[in-house]
Design a protein around this motif. Structure first.
Motif, PDB file in Angstrom:
ATOM      1  N   ALA A   1      -6.067   4.568  -2.489  1.00  0.00           N
ATOM      2  CA  ALA A   1      -5.163   3.806  -1.623  1.00  0.00           C
ATOM      3  C   ALA A   1      -5.305   4.143  -0.149  1.00  0.00           C
ATOM      4  O   ALA A   1      -4.981   3.319   0.722  1.00  0.00           O
ATOM      5  CB  ALA A   1      -3.720   4.016  -2.065  1.00  0.00           C
ATOM      6  N   THR A   2      -5.772   5.342   0.179  1.00  0.00           N
ATOM      7  CA  THR A   2      -5.920   5.731   1.587  1.00  0.00           C
ATOM      8  C   THR A   2      -7.361   5.602   2.085  1.00  0.00           C
ATOM      9  O   THR A   2      -7.669   5.993   3.204  1.00  0.00           O
ATOM     10  CB  THR A   2      -5.432   7.180   1.794  1.00  0.00           C
ATOM     11  OG1 THR A   2      -6.189   8.062   0.953  1.00  0.00           O
ATOM     12  CG2 THR A   2      -3.950   7.310   1.467  1.00  0.00           C
TER      13      THR A   2
ATOM     14  N   ASN B   1       0.804  -1.225   0.000  1.00  0.00           N
ATOM     15  CA  ASN B   1       0.000   0.000   0.000  1.00  0.00           C
ATOM     16  C   ASN B   1       0.835   1.271   0.000  1.00  0.00           C
ATOM     17  O   ASN B   1       0.553   2.201  -0.777  1.00  0.00           O
ATOM     18  CB  ASN B   1      -0.977  -0.029   1.178  1.00  0.00           C
ATOM     19  CG  ASN B   1      -1.908   1.161   1.197  1.00  0.00           C
ATOM     20  OD1 ASN B   1      -1.610   2.188   1.810  1.00  0.00           O
ATOM     21  ND2 ASN B   1      -3.039   1.040   0.524  1.00  0.00           N
ATOM     22  N   PRO B   2       1.880   1.373   0.832  1.00  0.00           N
ATOM     23  CA  PRO B   2       2.706   2.587   0.788  1.00  0.00           C
ATOM     24  C   PRO B   2       3.390   2.789  -0.562  1.00  0.00           C
ATOM     25  O   PRO B   2       3.645   3.933  -0.957  1.00  0.00           O
ATOM     26  CB  PRO B   2       3.737   2.350   1.899  1.00  0.00           C
ATOM     27  CG  PRO B   2       3.084   1.391   2.839  1.00  0.00           C
ATOM     28  CD  PRO B   2       2.295   0.484   1.950  1.00  0.00           C
ATOM     29  N   LEU B   3       3.674   1.708  -1.268  1.00  0.00           N
ATOM     30  CA  LEU B   3       4.279   1.831  -2.592  1.00  0.00           C
ATOM     31  C   LEU B   3       3.288   2.421  -3.594  1.00  0.00           C
ATOM     32  O   LEU B   3       3.682   3.142  -4.510  1.00  0.00           O
ATOM     33  CB  LEU B   3       4.770   0.463  -3.079  1.00  0.00           C
ATOM     34  CG  LEU B   3       5.894  -0.180  -2.274  1.00  0.00           C
ATOM     35  CD1 LEU B   3       6.164  -1.602  -2.772  1.00  0.00           C
ATOM     36  CD2 LEU B   3       7.173   0.663  -2.351  1.00  0.00           C
ATOM     37  N   VAL B   4       2.006   2.115  -3.410  1.00  0.00           N
ATOM     38  CA  VAL B   4       0.970   2.728  -4.252  1.00  0.00           C
ATOM     39  C   VAL B   4       0.865   4.208  -3.932  1.00  0.00           C
ATOM     40  O   VAL B   4       0.805   5.059  -4.829  1.00  0.00           O
ATOM     41  CB  VAL B   4      -0.396   2.036  -4.048  1.00  0.00           C
ATOM     42  CG1 VAL B   4      -1.472   2.725  -4.881  1.00  0.00           C
ATOM     43  CG2 VAL B   4      -0.318   0.560  -4.427  1.00  0.00           C
ATOM     44  N   VAL B   5       0.852   4.537  -2.654  1.00  0.00           N
ATOM     45  CA  VAL B   5       0.754   5.935  -2.235  1.00  0.00           C
ATOM     46  C   VAL B   5       1.928   6.753  -2.761  1.00  0.00           C
ATOM     47  O   VAL B   5       1.767   7.888  -3.214  1.00  0.00           O
ATOM     48  CB  VAL B   5       0.675   6.033  -0.688  1.00  0.00           C
ATOM     49  CG1 VAL B   5       0.731   7.489  -0.236  1.00  0.00           C
ATOM     50  CG2 VAL B   5      -0.610   5.372  -0.182  1.00  0.00           C
TER      51      VAL B   5
ATOM     52  N   VAL C   1      -6.925  -1.292  -6.259  1.00  0.00           N
ATOM     53  CA  VAL C   1      -6.407  -0.199  -5.437  1.00  0.00           C
ATOM     54  C   VAL C   1      -5.345   0.544  -6.238  1.00  0.00           C
ATOM     55  O   VAL C   1      -4.351  -0.035  -6.669  1.00  0.00           O
ATOM     56  CB  VAL C   1      -5.799  -0.714  -4.117  1.00  0.00           C
ATOM     57  CG1 VAL C   1      -5.251   0.445  -3.287  1.00  0.00           C
ATOM     58  CG2 VAL C   1      -6.851  -1.492  -3.318  1.00  0.00           C
ATOM     59  N   THR C   2      -5.590   1.828  -6.452  1.00  0.00           N
ATOM     60  CA  THR C   2      -4.633   2.705  -7.116  1.00  0.00           C
ATOM     61  C   THR C   2      -4.396   3.919  -6.218  1.00  0.00           C
ATOM     62  O   THR C   2      -4.966   4.006  -5.127  1.00  0.00           O
ATOM     63  CB  THR C   2      -5.158   3.167  -8.488  1.00  0.00           C
ATOM     64  OG1 THR C   2      -6.332   3.967  -8.296  1.00  0.00           O
ATOM     65  CG2 THR C   2      -5.510   1.973  -9.382  1.00  0.00           C
TER      66      THR C   2
ATOM     67  N   VAL D   1     -10.317  -0.052   2.145  1.00  0.00           N
ATOM     68  CA  VAL D   1      -9.283  -0.950   1.632  1.00  0.00           C
ATOM     69  C   VAL D   1      -8.006  -0.833   2.467  1.00  0.00           C
ATOM     70  O   VAL D   1      -6.899  -1.056   1.967  1.00  0.00           O
ATOM     71  CB  VAL D   1      -8.979  -0.710   0.137  1.00  0.00           C
ATOM     72  CG1 VAL D   1     -10.163  -1.101  -0.722  1.00  0.00           C
ATOM     73  CG2 VAL D   1      -8.583   0.744  -0.114  1.00  0.00           C
ATOM     74  N   ALA D   2      -8.154  -0.489   3.725  1.00  0.00           N
ATOM     75  CA  ALA D   2      -6.985  -0.380   4.606  1.00  0.00           C
ATOM     76  C   ALA D   2      -6.275  -1.719   4.686  1.00  0.00           C
ATOM     77  O   ALA D   2      -6.922  -2.762   4.898  1.00  0.00           O
ATOM     78  CB  ALA D   2      -7.412   0.073   5.996  1.00  0.00           C
TER      79      ALA D   2
END
Length: 332
Positions: free
Chosen positions: A323-324, A272-276, A318-319, A328-329
């Motif tokens: 993402a936040t 997830n952080p990589l998407v952010v 999730v894009t 979808v956490a």
């Protein structure tokens, strides 16, 4: 049943006790006693390939145990650590114990038919969780619950098609563990969709990353060398752990991952952080808590003669745009 696409001697009871983890939700003889809430009690063996030794299992198990407690199911849980021979031995122990039902998460999908056949011969129903069995083995099971792994591959491919927008793109593919049904069906979902919806995306090379970050880093580094880094404009990895290794391999070559087209599956605490940050263009949300809970929900339906149907987790894309979003956490 989507799982049709998704793809040894017995240990002594004493020896097996060193690898069994009991999660007891009620006392008494299985299938005979009623607890305080008036429900019948059942004895279930859950043959799993992981547990609290991995992030997914850590968040899969508590909902599984909670649902079992609610339904008066006494669980005996094993962890084969993805060792097919060990899981086969654990299955022998489970069959000998004559539980009311076995929940099976295949360590290696190609190897579970003997286990299923022994359970059937003993009159013990088997439900499958998380990773499906081979098409030829489906008739030996009572149902499946878990991710729509083929659909996850489709969703990740659709993200890839969207972000490449018709451009000619060469990509590398990092698959999961060879022979694992989740790895096979995610790959098929991705490859089928790319071929159908965006043939402008060409798979230049692929290797297994074994669900491991370090192995994936090595695999991508080898593929960058073999095809030529200048020809690679994107990467698909079958889960976020492996895509993190792939991104590390790019950075080790001095390649900025942000301009590349990169997709994955999981929306984990690693992915997830990589998407952010923009290093990963998109992934597909998988809920470990949903998975654990529904494994017991399906088992209870079989045990009580209720309506039994396969239960598939939704494949939510999730894009960076969502993402936040709390819905979808990441869970694991």
């Amino acid at each position: 049943m989507r799982v049709s696409r998704i793809t040894m001697g017995a240990l002594s009871i004493a020896a097996a006790s060193t690898i069994l983890l009991s999660a007891c939700s009620s006392s008494g003889t299985a299938g005979n006693n009623s607890a305080d809430n008036g429900k019948k009690s059942y004895d279930v063996y859950a043959l799993l390939p992981q547990g609290t030794d991995q992030p997914y299992g850590t968040t899969y198990l508590p909902p599984m145990k909670a649902e079992a407690a609610k339904d008066n199911i006494k669980l005996t849980i094993t962890n084969s650590k993805y060792n097919a021979d060990q899981q086969a031995s654990e299955c022998d122990v489970a069959v000998a114990a004559k539980p009311d039902l076995i929940v099976l998460w295949p360590a290696v999908g190609d190897t579970v038919r003997p286990c299923l056949a022994k359970a059937k011969a003993a009159g013990i129903p088997v439900t499958v969780t998380n990773s499906g069995v081979n098409k030829a083995d489906v008739s030996l099971t009572k149902g499946f619950s878990g991710p729509d792994t083929y659909g996850q591959g489709v969703a990740s491919a659709e993200i890839m098609c969207d972000i490449t927008a018709g451009k000619d793109v060469g990509i590398l593919v990092v698959n999961g563990l060879t022979g694992n049904s989740t790895a096979t069906t995610r790959h098929d979902g991705f490859a089928d969709t790319i071929a159908k919806k965006c043939p402008n995306v060409k798979i230049l090379a692929e290797q297994p990353g074994n669900w491991n970050k370090d192995d994936s880093k090595i695999a991508v580094s080898e593929m960058l060398t073999s095809v030529g880094a200048s020809k690679v404009q994107g990467i698909y990895a079958a889960d976020d752990t492996m895509v993190a290794g792939a991104i590390d391999a790019l950075k080790a070559r001095g390649i900025d991952p942000a301009p590349l087209f990169i997709t994955s599956i999981g929306n984990t605490k690693l992915g997830n952080p990589l998407v952010v940050s923009g290093e990963l263009d998109g992934t597909v949300f998988q809920s470990s808590s949903w998975d654990g809970q529904h494994a017991i929900d399906l088992a209870y339906s079989v045990l009580t003669g209720g309506t039994v149907k396969d239960q598939f987790m939704p494949s939510v894309k999730v894009t960076k745009a969502n993402a936040t979003d709390p819905s979808v956490a990441p869970e694991w």
